[in-house]
Design a protein around this motif. Sequence first.
Motif, PDB file in Angstrom:
ATOM      1  N   GLN A  37      -7.779  -2.068  -0.905  1.00  0.00           N
ATOM      2  CA  GLN A  37      -6.466  -1.808  -1.511  1.00  0.00           C
ATOM      3  C   GLN A  37      -5.423  -2.856  -1.121  1.00  0.00           C
ATOM      4  OE1 GLN A  37      -4.734   2.026  -0.608  1.00  0.00           O
ATOM      5  NE2 GLN A  37      -3.491   2.009  -2.462  1.00  0.00           N
ATOM      6  N   GLU A  72       0.824   4.141  -2.891  1.00  0.00           N
ATOM      7  CA  GLU A  72       0.555   5.539  -2.569  1.00  0.00           C
ATOM      8  C   GLU A  72       1.707   6.436  -3.016  1.00  0.00           C
ATOM      9  OE1 GLU A  72      -2.213   6.841  -1.493  1.00  0.00           O
ATOM     10  OE2 GLU A  72      -3.187   4.876  -1.414  1.00  0.00           O
ATOM     11  N   LYS A  93     -10.626   2.909  -8.487  1.00  0.00           N
ATOM     12  CA  LYS A  93     -10.108   3.800  -7.434  1.00  0.00           C
ATOM     13  C   LYS A  93     -11.213   4.162  -6.450  1.00  0.00           C
ATOM     14  CE  LYS A  93      -7.438   8.041  -6.803  1.00  0.00           C
ATOM     15  NZ  LYS A  93      -6.787   9.178  -7.471  1.00  0.00           N
ATOM     16  N   GLY A 111      -4.312   3.060  -7.852  1.00  0.00           N
ATOM     17  CA  GLY A 111      -3.817   2.808  -6.505  1.00  0.00           C
ATOM     18  C   GLY A 111      -3.372   1.381  -6.266  1.00  0.00           C
ATOM     19  N   ILE A 112      -3.134   0.625  -7.323  1.00  0.00           N
ATOM     20  CA  ILE A 112      -2.645  -0.754  -7.152  1.00  0.00           C
ATOM     21  C   ILE A 112      -1.366  -0.958  -7.974  1.00  0.00           C
ATOM     22  CG2 ILE A 112      -4.925  -1.706  -6.650  1.00  0.00           C
ATOM     23  CD1 ILE A 112      -4.993  -2.738  -9.549  1.00  0.00           C
ATOM     24  N   VAL A 124       0.844  -1.206   0.000  1.00  0.00           N
ATOM     25  CA  VAL A 124       0.000   0.000   0.000  1.00  0.00           C
ATOM     26  C   VAL A 124       0.877   1.253   0.000  1.00  0.00           C
ATOM     27  CG1 VAL A 124      -1.657   1.326   1.346  1.00  0.00           C
ATOM     28  CG2 VAL A 124      -1.976  -1.131   1.070  1.00  0.00           C
ATOM     29  N   LEU A 180     -11.692   1.389  -3.958  1.00  0.00           N
ATOM     30  CA  LEU A 180     -10.650   1.375  -2.930  1.00  0.00           C
ATOM     31  C   LEU A 180     -10.907   2.428  -1.864  1.00  0.00           C
ATOM     32  CD1 LEU A 180      -7.377   0.920  -5.051  1.00  0.00           C
ATOM     33  CD2 LEU A 180      -8.977  -0.807  -4.225  1.00  0.00           C
ATOM     34  N   GLU A 181     -11.477   3.555  -2.266  1.00  0.00           N
ATOM     35  CA  GLU A 181     -11.780   4.607  -1.298  1.00  0.00           C
ATOM     36  C   GLU A 181     -13.001   4.256  -0.451  1.00  0.00           C
ATOM     37  OE1 GLU A 181     -12.221   7.941  -3.838  1.00  0.00           O
ATOM     38  OE2 GLU A 181     -10.061   8.329  -4.022  1.00  0.00           O
TER      39      GLU A 181
END
Length: 917
Positions: free
Chosen positions: A731, A596, A721, A633-634, A592, A724-725
């Motif tokens: 995530q 990020e 995305k 994000g991955i 993660v 994931l949020e």
Amino acid sequence: MNHLKSNNSNYIFHLPEILRQDDEEILHALENKTNAVVKNIYNVEYVQSEIENFLRLFNSSCRLSLLNCNENERENFTFLLLLLENSVKSALKELHHNNKIKSYSFRCPICEDVITTKSNENIWETLQSHHHFEDLYFQFLTEGCTGFQQDTDTMDCNEADSTMNNSFGDSDTEYSEAIPTTSGEQNNLHSGNEKNVDVNSFRFNFPLRYDELVESKVYPPGLMWGIRRYDKIKDYTIQRCGPSRASCLICHCEMNGLRISKHMLIGHAMGQRHINASKSETVLEMLQFYHNFWLNQEPLIQTHQVYFRPYSIPTFRCALCLEIVHAEGVVSHIFSDTHKDYVIRNYNKRDRKEYYLIELQLQLYGIKTEKQNEDDKQNKEENNKTKKEAKEKIKKKQYTDSKIPPRRKSASSKELTAEHKIIRSIERPESTDVFDHIPNRMKEQRKYLTRKSLPDGSAVVSCSLCKIDLKNDLKIVRNHISLASPAHVDLNEIYKYYCEICNIWEQGEMGWSRHNFKSKRHLNMAESRKPNVTEYECTTCKTVIFGDELSLARHLPKDGRSKKERSNQLPDGVKLLFKSKQDLLAEGANLVAQAEEVLTIPDTRVCCEKLEEALREQFENCKVYPFGSRISGIGTKSSDLDVFVDTGDMYYGQRNQDPSDQVTLIRKAIKAFAKNRDYENQHAVSTARTPILKLHYVPLNLDCDLSFKHGLSVENTKFLKYCLELQPIAQPFILLVKKWSSYILLECVNTYAFAVMCIFYLQVNGFLLSVERLRNLHNSNNLTIINGWKAITYSLSLEEIKKHIKIYPRSVDELLKEFFEYFSKFDFNSYVVCPLLGRVVNRSLFETNSGQDLPKEMNDYLVQLEGDDPEVFKLKSFMCVQDPFDLSHNLTKAVQQGTVKNFQNMCKLSAKHLAFN
């Protein structure tokens, strides 16, 4: 109607008489009798008499007059006959329902032999195989005599009548009638002068078939039926030549491998090259000519078919002798010394039985193999032993069965785990000497080659074996010793040839010399890998491998374990990843943090700005949209940058969507980057579903994939995305599954497909919302529509949407365990993974009624099917994962059955390992 009459306790079979009626009466009678059969409103006696009358009418010569009807009448006849066909099939099925265990006996009036058949067998086929059948049938046509007589002990008259009708009714559609071979009129057999016609004046037009053993090896029916589902050709299009060889007879592809599997051949039949070739009339005529030739040969001749390929209408190519042979000379070629020597040589290489039926091929030459000699010897010993035992027990009259010959001993474990000796084919690639570039497998040829200087100062290579001089050129010398000279070819050992980069097995040295070592796959290799790729030889298993150390590692056996044993164990990388709960949680947090960091560093933004700046030379108002794992994000620092380039009003799929337009845009983009030194390794992939341009941005050492179609991929990234949020655990969950998949090495399942499967699992359990639910919550009346597909317009805040989902209450290791358990038992044969609905959809709904039975939420898919360029959802794959927005896109359309089994096996083992005992 077939009649059975009592005569000396035997039932005698008679064929129907010949009647004539005009066309109107035929049509009228056909309508009446069809309605009577379909409705079934009459009693048994009436129905029987009506069917008899109808058969007399339909089997008469007036049936020929149907050919003279006009188009409207032909349509009426076709409809009524099809209706009648369905009714008769249903009736036959009911009649045979309770007669499956009965048997019937017929007696030949000539030789008095009894022919016994079961009710579920085709009696017509059984009777026509009898050697007196033609004589009896001809006597009936000319004299009206009786045919095969049925024994009364087997069944009663009604049963016999029904069975004979069924049998001969089926055969009437399967076989042609007797066709006169003389120039006289066809009706002479029925004109009253039949007795003057010779028995040889007609022939049976039964369909030809390959020998049963040849067909079972070369054209196995089960496999050929699967191939025929895709190419729709009645003739066999793919030929299995041996355990590790197969040949496509229409696109002339040679398929070699460690084992020719069903999935390999069906996968080839699904390919675009094979499908395109199946549409060519010239190719189909060549295929038909090829099979017609071999069908008319004797079985032992047919066994040599594994060496021949269609070349043109009158010629074949012998893959064994590398010669073009005319059809009239094929048999002579098979008996030639050259072909015979090659067959014998192939047989003598006991570790290289590359072709089927070689024992029968040698039998054609009158050569007995050792196996046949052993069998003869064993049979002789068994016969002597049987006679001896029979004499000992002659008083009791009980003869013992001969013993089964002992099985050949299997290879020892030492032989199975023999050490593979791998060497470089060319030990000194940097040398300019021609002799240094001759491969090690041809080292025996070097002693015949010497370098000779000429008076003018130049040099030639002299071959003492062939008594000729060759130009001092590597290609000429190598072709001479490997392909051109028969004397040298005979000295070469037989090798297998495998290009690990292209995943292709080539046939012989000739196929290897034609292999394209500058293909797209070779050009697309990572720059760090290219210097390490070269040609290797495994002298243990006689294999040439083009690749690097990774390729050799795949070739070598691991820990002496068999493939089955290895498939039941997790890879070491997975075991290390799942070593303990603490290590797993730490790895998830680390992944993660890396993802990020990729989101926050300016590399993506800077690269997009530079791409946009370079493209404006060709596209003045272009705009660049990044998408993919780096944006969702991955991603990792090594992830490629995916970019959609909008050259003007293209985001919603309103312009430049045709393949030709896409190619034009990519060519213009190549021109824009060609003048800029910051971009290298430009390569267009125009055959993909979405054509892309690959390039490398040097300042940031970043690989980029540019697409020019529409912005649906950008919307897919937004959705991923957003998920994931919404769900914090999603995530690390997806990142860990992504890393797990990198150790499993599943073919044709990319990172995005795994991410969608993870999201689907969270949807199924209420931890995420379906795509359709998200649309309705945000604003279903104000949707973003791209190329006909509805995306999501995100109007509500995350906090509002979170009220509709559950937050996962446990740690990521438990979520992983539940995910693996779920998909280890998932029925991929029956269901489609559908993130649009957040639940599975039955595969059959996509097929029935052209998809009309699909849920109403998939109306966009049905509308797309009615458009000018429809795309059907690929159901032929063994794994179906539907795209969240593009409902015609199967993300795993190329997955084979073996991949699914491996995936579910790894899921099962991973779930068990995650118990952390």
